[in-house]
Design an enzyme around this catalytic site. Structure first.
Site, mmCIF file in Angstrom:
data_model
loop_
_atom_site.group_PDB
_atom_site.id
_atom_site.type_symbol
_atom_site.label_atom_id
_atom_site.label_comp_id
_atom_site.label_asym_id
_atom_site.label_seq_id
_atom_site.Cartn_x
_atom_site.Cartn_y
_atom_site.Cartn_z
ATOM 1 N N LYS A 35 5.157 -5.889 -21.105
ATOM 2 C CA LYS A 35 4.155 -6.962 -21.051
ATOM 3 C C LYS A 35 3.828 -7.284 -19.601
ATOM 4 O O LYS A 35 4.715 -7.577 -18.800
ATOM 5 C CB LYS A 35 4.655 -8.238 -21.725
ATOM 6 C CG LYS A 35 3.514 -9.245 -21.882
ATOM 7 C CD LYS A 35 3.972 -10.665 -22.102
ATOM 8 C CE LYS A 35 4.041 -11.386 -20.779
ATOM 9 N NZ LYS A 35 3.741 -12.830 -20.838
ATOM 10 N N ASP A 64 -1.331 -9.508 -21.358
ATOM 11 C CA ASP A 64 -1.344 -10.918 -21.768
ATOM 12 C C ASP A 64 -2.247 -11.711 -20.824
ATOM 13 O O ASP A 64 -1.777 -12.435 -19.955
ATOM 14 C CB ASP A 64 0.096 -11.453 -21.740
ATOM 15 C CG ASP A 64 0.215 -12.847 -22.328
ATOM 16 O OD1 ASP A 64 -0.720 -13.286 -23.026
ATOM 17 O OD2 ASP A 64 1.247 -13.492 -22.075
ATOM 18 N N LYS A 66 -4.780 -13.833 -21.930
ATOM 19 C CA LYS A 66 -5.201 -15.104 -22.556
ATOM 20 C C LYS A 66 -6.660 -15.426 -22.224
ATOM 21 O O LYS A 66 -6.991 -16.453 -21.640
ATOM 22 C CB LYS A 66 -4.277 -16.243 -22.133
ATOM 23 C CG LYS A 66 -2.826 -16.044 -22.571
ATOM 24 C CD LYS A 66 -1.987 -17.276 -22.311
ATOM 25 C CE LYS A 66 -0.585 -17.167 -22.889
ATOM 26 N NZ LYS A 66 0.273 -16.204 -22.228
ATOM 27 N N ASP A 69 -13.539 -17.736 -22.788
ATOM 28 C CA ASP A 69 -14.831 -17.942 -22.120
ATOM 29 C C ASP A 69 -15.904 -17.835 -23.196
ATOM 30 O O ASP A 69 -15.580 -17.772 -24.388
ATOM 31 C CB ASP A 69 -15.000 -16.889 -21.002
ATOM 32 C CG ASP A 69 -15.870 -17.400 -19.855
ATOM 33 O OD1 ASP A 69 -16.938 -17.972 -20.135
ATOM 34 O OD2 ASP A 69 -15.490 -17.223 -18.694
ATOM 35 N N THR A 125 2.788 -23.376 -25.368
ATOM 36 C CA THR A 125 4.045 -24.107 -25.584
ATOM 37 C C THR A 125 4.325 -25.091 -24.460
ATOM 38 O O THR A 125 5.226 -25.909 -24.567
ATOM 39 C CB THR A 125 5.230 -23.131 -25.742
ATOM 40 O OG1 THR A 125 5.132 -22.148 -24.726
ATOM 41 C CG2 THR A 125 5.241 -22.482 -27.088
ATOM 42 N N ARG A 217 13.199 -12.656 -18.341
ATOM 43 C CA ARG A 217 14.328 -12.807 -17.413
ATOM 44 C C ARG A 217 15.697 -12.375 -17.925
ATOM 45 O O ARG A 217 16.489 -11.868 -17.114
ATOM 46 C CB ARG A 217 14.351 -14.258 -16.903
ATOM 47 C CG ARG A 217 13.196 -14.531 -15.958
ATOM 48 C CD ARG A 217 12.923 -16.004 -15.790
ATOM 49 N NE ARG A 217 12.339 -16.565 -17.001
ATOM 50 C CZ ARG A 217 12.002 -17.833 -17.162
ATOM 51 N NH1 ARG A 217 12.212 -18.698 -16.176
ATOM 52 N NH2 ARG A 217 11.458 -18.253 -18.273
HETATM 53 O O1 C5P Z 1 11.540 -14.755 -18.905
HETATM 54 P P1 C5P Z 1 11.104 -15.168 -20.297
HETATM 55 O O2 C5P Z 1 11.814 -14.410 -21.395
HETATM 56 O O3 C5P Z 1 11.172 -16.666 -20.495
HETATM 57 O O4 C5P Z 1 9.572 -14.731 -20.356
HETATM 58 C C1 C5P Z 1 8.789 -15.018 -21.468
HETATM 59 C C2 C5P Z 1 7.402 -14.476 -21.278
HETATM 60 O O5 C5P Z 1 6.613 -14.893 -22.372
HETATM 61 C C3 C5P Z 1 6.699 -14.963 -20.019
HETATM 62 O O6 C5P Z 1 5.848 -13.896 -19.577
HETATM 63 C C4 C5P Z 1 5.881 -16.135 -20.510
HETATM 64 O O7 C5P Z 1 4.716 -16.328 -19.759
HETATM 65 C C5 C5P Z 1 5.527 -15.682 -21.923
HETATM 66 N N1 C5P Z 1 5.216 -16.753 -22.850
HETATM 67 C C6 C5P Z 1 6.092 -17.772 -23.160
HETATM 68 N N2 C5P Z 1 5.721 -18.749 -24.037
HETATM 69 C C7 C5P Z 1 4.528 -18.704 -24.588
HETATM 70 C C8 C5P Z 1 3.638 -17.678 -24.305
HETATM 71 C C9 C5P Z 1 4.015 -16.702 -23.413
HETATM 72 O O8 C5P Z 1 7.202 -17.798 -22.660
HETATM 73 N N3 C5P Z 1 4.199 -19.635 -25.464
#
Ligand code: C5P
Length: 243
Positions: A35, A64, A66, A69, A125, A217
């Site tokens: 992603k 991703d 998003k 427009d 979120t 992460r």
């Molecule tokens: O590092 P982590 O596992 O928290 O990363 C989650 C990924 O999912 C990030 O790229 C974040 O932007 C994305 N994301 C999220 N919550 C959402 C939509 C996307 O954590 N509602």
């Protein structure tokens, strides 16, 4: 080789193209997809995406961005990114029916048989119910707003939505087995929650109805990223993780 059937898209959240490429090559054998998001795209553009995917052993790309427009502009954006052959692209469902339809038509025209699947973003979120009120959405409870936008996405011909693990079960029940549920906010029991507030483990999220998981992460910041990704895949598959 990429793992067949592995539902994990690893989120490579960085603006540094060399770092993203190094992560991709380290974990490619232990995840199901890559992603890349807005931050990476703004810094490195399509060429940067191509460079990272060149290190990813043919894994699918979840782009991703998003998009949100007017219909003509979103359709143009979707057509443009089709050149990168993403498997999934995100669009804000709040852009409305005409925008969703235009995006779908653009994906079919420009992507052909390899068209990207379009996923709706419902409520970010990061927004609280108070925020929903302040931005002027109808006074609905959060779960109702999510369900409403997911329905709009479905009616607009989108392939699925991005949702929290806590929304997965109700969306799966409402929209049936073929609707893609791409689920971030997932944490193995052995990793830090970071800034994610209401997490589930990968296995729990899959049981709740996720088709794919977005995990960043816990993999990219691990001392051994490939090992962490393998451990997650083993846990999802119900295998005893080897460490
Ligand atoms: O590092 P982590 O596992 O928290 O990363 C989650 C990924 O999912 C990030 O790229 C974040 O932007 C994305 N994301 C999220 N919550 C959402 C939509 C996307 O954590 N509602």
């Amino acid at each position: 080789m990429a793992q067949r059937g592995n539902p994990v898209f690893v989120a490579l959240d960085t603006t540094d193209a060399a770092e993203a490429a190094a992560w991709a090559s380290r974990v490619a054998g232990a995840v199901g997809g890559i992603k890349l998001g807005l931050e990476f795209f703004c810094a490195n553009g399509p060429a940067g995406i191509g460079a990272v995917m060149g290190e990813a052993s043919g894994l699918p790309l979840f782009l991703d961005l998003k998009l949100h427009d007017i219909p003509n502009t979103v359709a143009g954006g979707v057509r443009a990114v089709c050149a990168l052959k993403p498997r999934y692209v995100t669009i804000h469902a709040a852009g409305g029916p005409a925008m969703l339809k235009a995006a779908g038509e653009a994906a079919r025209q420009a992507g052909g048989a390899e068209r990207p699947k379009l996923l709706g973003v419902t409520v970010l979120t990061s927004l609280s119910e108070d925020d929903l009120d302040r931005v002027g959405f109808a006074r609905r409870a959060m779960h109702e707003q999510v369900a409403n936008l997911a329905r709009l996405a479905r009616e607009g011909g989108l392939d699925g939505v991005v949702c929290s693990p806590h929304e997965a079960a109700s969306l799966r029940a409402a929209f049936g087995p073929d609707f893609v549920l791409m689920v971030p906010g997932v944490r193995p029991s052995w990793s830090a929650a970071d800034d994610q507030k209401r997490v589930m483990t990968p296995a729990e999220a899959m049981r709740a109805g996720a088709t794919h998981l977005v995990i960043g992460r816990p993999i990219t910041k691990a001392a051994d990223p490939a090992g962490a990704a393998r451990r997650i895949a083993d846990e999802i598959a119900g295998r005893n993780a080897a460490a």
